[in-house]
Design a protein around this motif. Structure first.
Motif, PDB file in Angstrom:
ATOM      1  N   ARG A  66       0.809  -1.232   0.000  1.00 37.67           N
ATOM      2  CA  ARG A  66       0.000   0.000   0.000  1.00 37.67           C
ATOM      3  C   ARG A  66       0.838   1.276   0.000  1.00 37.67           C
ATOM      4  NH1 ARG A  66      -5.788  -1.174   1.222  1.00 37.67           N
ATOM      5  NH2 ARG A  66      -5.803  -3.418   1.495  1.00 37.67           N
ATOM      6  N   TYR A  70       0.130   3.970  -2.902  1.00 40.95           N
ATOM      7  CA  TYR A  70      -0.505   5.232  -2.536  1.00 40.95           C
ATOM      8  C   TYR A  70       0.470   6.409  -2.458  1.00 40.95           C
ATOM      9  CZ  TYR A  70      -4.978   2.986  -1.852  1.00 40.95           C
ATOM     10  OH  TYR A  70      -6.163   2.327  -2.072  1.00 40.95           O
ATOM     11  N   SER A 146      -8.306   1.346   0.040  1.00 39.17           N
ATOM     12  CA  SER A 146      -7.916   2.570   0.741  1.00 39.17           C
ATOM     13  C   SER A 146      -6.617   2.303   1.488  1.00 39.17           C
ATOM     14  CB  SER A 146      -9.004   3.006   1.720  1.00 39.17           C
ATOM     15  OG  SER A 146      -9.157   2.034   2.741  1.00 39.17           O
ATOM     16  N   PHE A 147      -6.077   3.359   2.082  1.00 41.71           N
ATOM     17  CA  PHE A 147      -4.846   3.245   2.855  1.00 41.71           C
ATOM     18  C   PHE A 147      -4.920   4.257   3.981  1.00 41.71           C
ATOM     19  CE2 PHE A 147      -0.149   4.543   3.044  1.00 41.71           C
ATOM     20  CZ  PHE A 147       0.200   3.521   3.908  1.00 41.71           C
ATOM     21  N   SER A 148      -4.773   3.783   5.206  1.00 39.22           N
ATOM     22  CA  SER A 148      -4.741   4.650   6.376  1.00 39.22           C
ATOM     23  C   SER A 148      -3.426   4.441   7.094  1.00 39.22           C
ATOM     24  CB  SER A 148      -5.891   4.319   7.335  1.00 39.22           C
ATOM     25  OG  SER A 148      -7.117   4.606   6.723  1.00 39.22           O
ATOM     26  N   SER A 149      -2.748   5.541   7.363  1.00 41.84           N
ATOM     27  CA  SER A 149      -1.447   5.472   8.009  1.00 41.84           C
ATOM     28  C   SER A 149      -1.316   6.639   8.975  1.00 41.84           C
ATOM     29  CB  SER A 149      -0.337   5.538   6.954  1.00 41.84           C
ATOM     30  OG  SER A 149       0.903   5.790   7.539  1.00 41.84           O
ATOM     31  N   SER A 150      -0.777   6.351  10.152  1.00 47.83           N
ATOM     32  CA  SER A 150      -0.553   7.434  11.112  1.00 47.83           C
ATOM     33  C   SER A 150       0.541   8.372  10.619  1.00 47.83           C
ATOM     34  CB  SER A 150      -0.190   6.863  12.483  1.00 47.83           C
ATOM     35  OG  SER A 150       0.993   6.103  12.396  1.00 47.83           O
ATOM     36  N   GLY A 153      -1.226   9.618   6.509  1.00 45.88           N
ATOM     37  CA  GLY A 153      -2.602  10.092   6.434  1.00 45.88           C
ATOM     38  C   GLY A 153      -3.528   9.048   5.844  1.00 45.88           C
ATOM     39  N   GLN A 154      -4.681   9.506   5.378  1.00 44.66           N
ATOM     40  CA  GLN A 154      -5.683   8.597   4.819  1.00 44.66           C
ATOM     41  C   GLN A 154      -5.841   8.851   3.330  1.00 44.66           C
ATOM     42  OE1 GLN A 154      -9.297   9.072   7.049  1.00 44.66           O
ATOM     43  NE2 GLN A 154      -8.562   7.771   8.696  1.00 44.66           N
ATOM     44  N   HIS A 156      -8.235   7.467  -0.003  1.00 42.79           N
ATOM     45  CA  HIS A 156      -9.479   6.755  -0.282  1.00 42.79           C
ATOM     46  C   HIS A 156      -9.604   6.295  -1.729  1.00 42.79           C
ATOM     47  CE1 HIS A 156     -10.888   7.630   3.724  1.00 42.79           C
ATOM     48  NE2 HIS A 156     -10.529   8.885   3.544  1.00 42.79           N
TER      49      HIS A 156
END
Length: 170
Positions: A66, A70, A146-150, A153-154, A156
């Motif tokens: 990801r 992304y 999607s990809f969410s990472s601290s 970020g996010q 979509h």
């Protein structure tokens, strides 16, 4: 104060467990690949179909796929993208035998339909053109929603990631 320490300890244990499971999955894939190489050469590329799918799944589960997809083209995170790209390239090449080459591409998906235009993540798009004109190889498809990472970020956007494999002729 004691409760907060227990919470952090529990979070660390969960993270350690997830990392351990991911590493075991990678090791299992490496062992399966090594065992299949000793039994039969890749004379029939169709036997690589499941291996290609397993590679994409394992690359996603280990957290390599990801970020490469992304962060591609994002100048703000170029250094991080490059690091993940190198790690993903090393990961894939460590699983495949020396006589198999690969290219990884991605198409952005809009309204359930992949764009015709794609971007190359690993390898060369010239090889894909040769395969599409009648070359012998296989392709594995993998959908990312999607990809969410601290850290990053996010995201979509949706992508269709394709791993092309073929036998090298040298």
């Amino acid at each position: 104060m004691q409760r907060q320490k227990n919470t952090h300890r529990g979070q660390l244990q969960i993270a350690e467990t997830l990392i351990s499971v991911a590493l075991m999955l990678v090791l299992a894939l490496l062992l399966i690949n090594a065992a299949s190489q000793t039994r039969t050469p890749y004379a029939n590329l169709m036997s690589l179909d499941q291996t290609a799918t397993d590679i994409l799944l394992a690359a996603d589960e280990t957290g390599l796929l990801r970020p490469v997809v992304y962060l591609h083209g994002n100048g703000k995170y170029y250094a991080e993208f490059s690091t993940y790209q190198d790690q993903l390239d090393d990961f894939i090449s460590s699983i495949l035998p020396n006589n198999i080459d690969y290219t990884l591409i991605a198409h952005e998906v809009h309204n359930g339909t992949p764009d015709q235009i794609y971007f190359t993540l690993l390898g060369s798009s010239g090889h894909i053109a040769s395969l599409q004109q009648g070359g012998e190889g296989i392709v594995a498809n993998y959908h990312l929603g999607s990809f969410s990472s601290s850290t990053f970020g996010q995201f979509h956007s949706q992508y269709l990631v394709q791993l092309y494999l073929w036998e090298k002729f040298s």
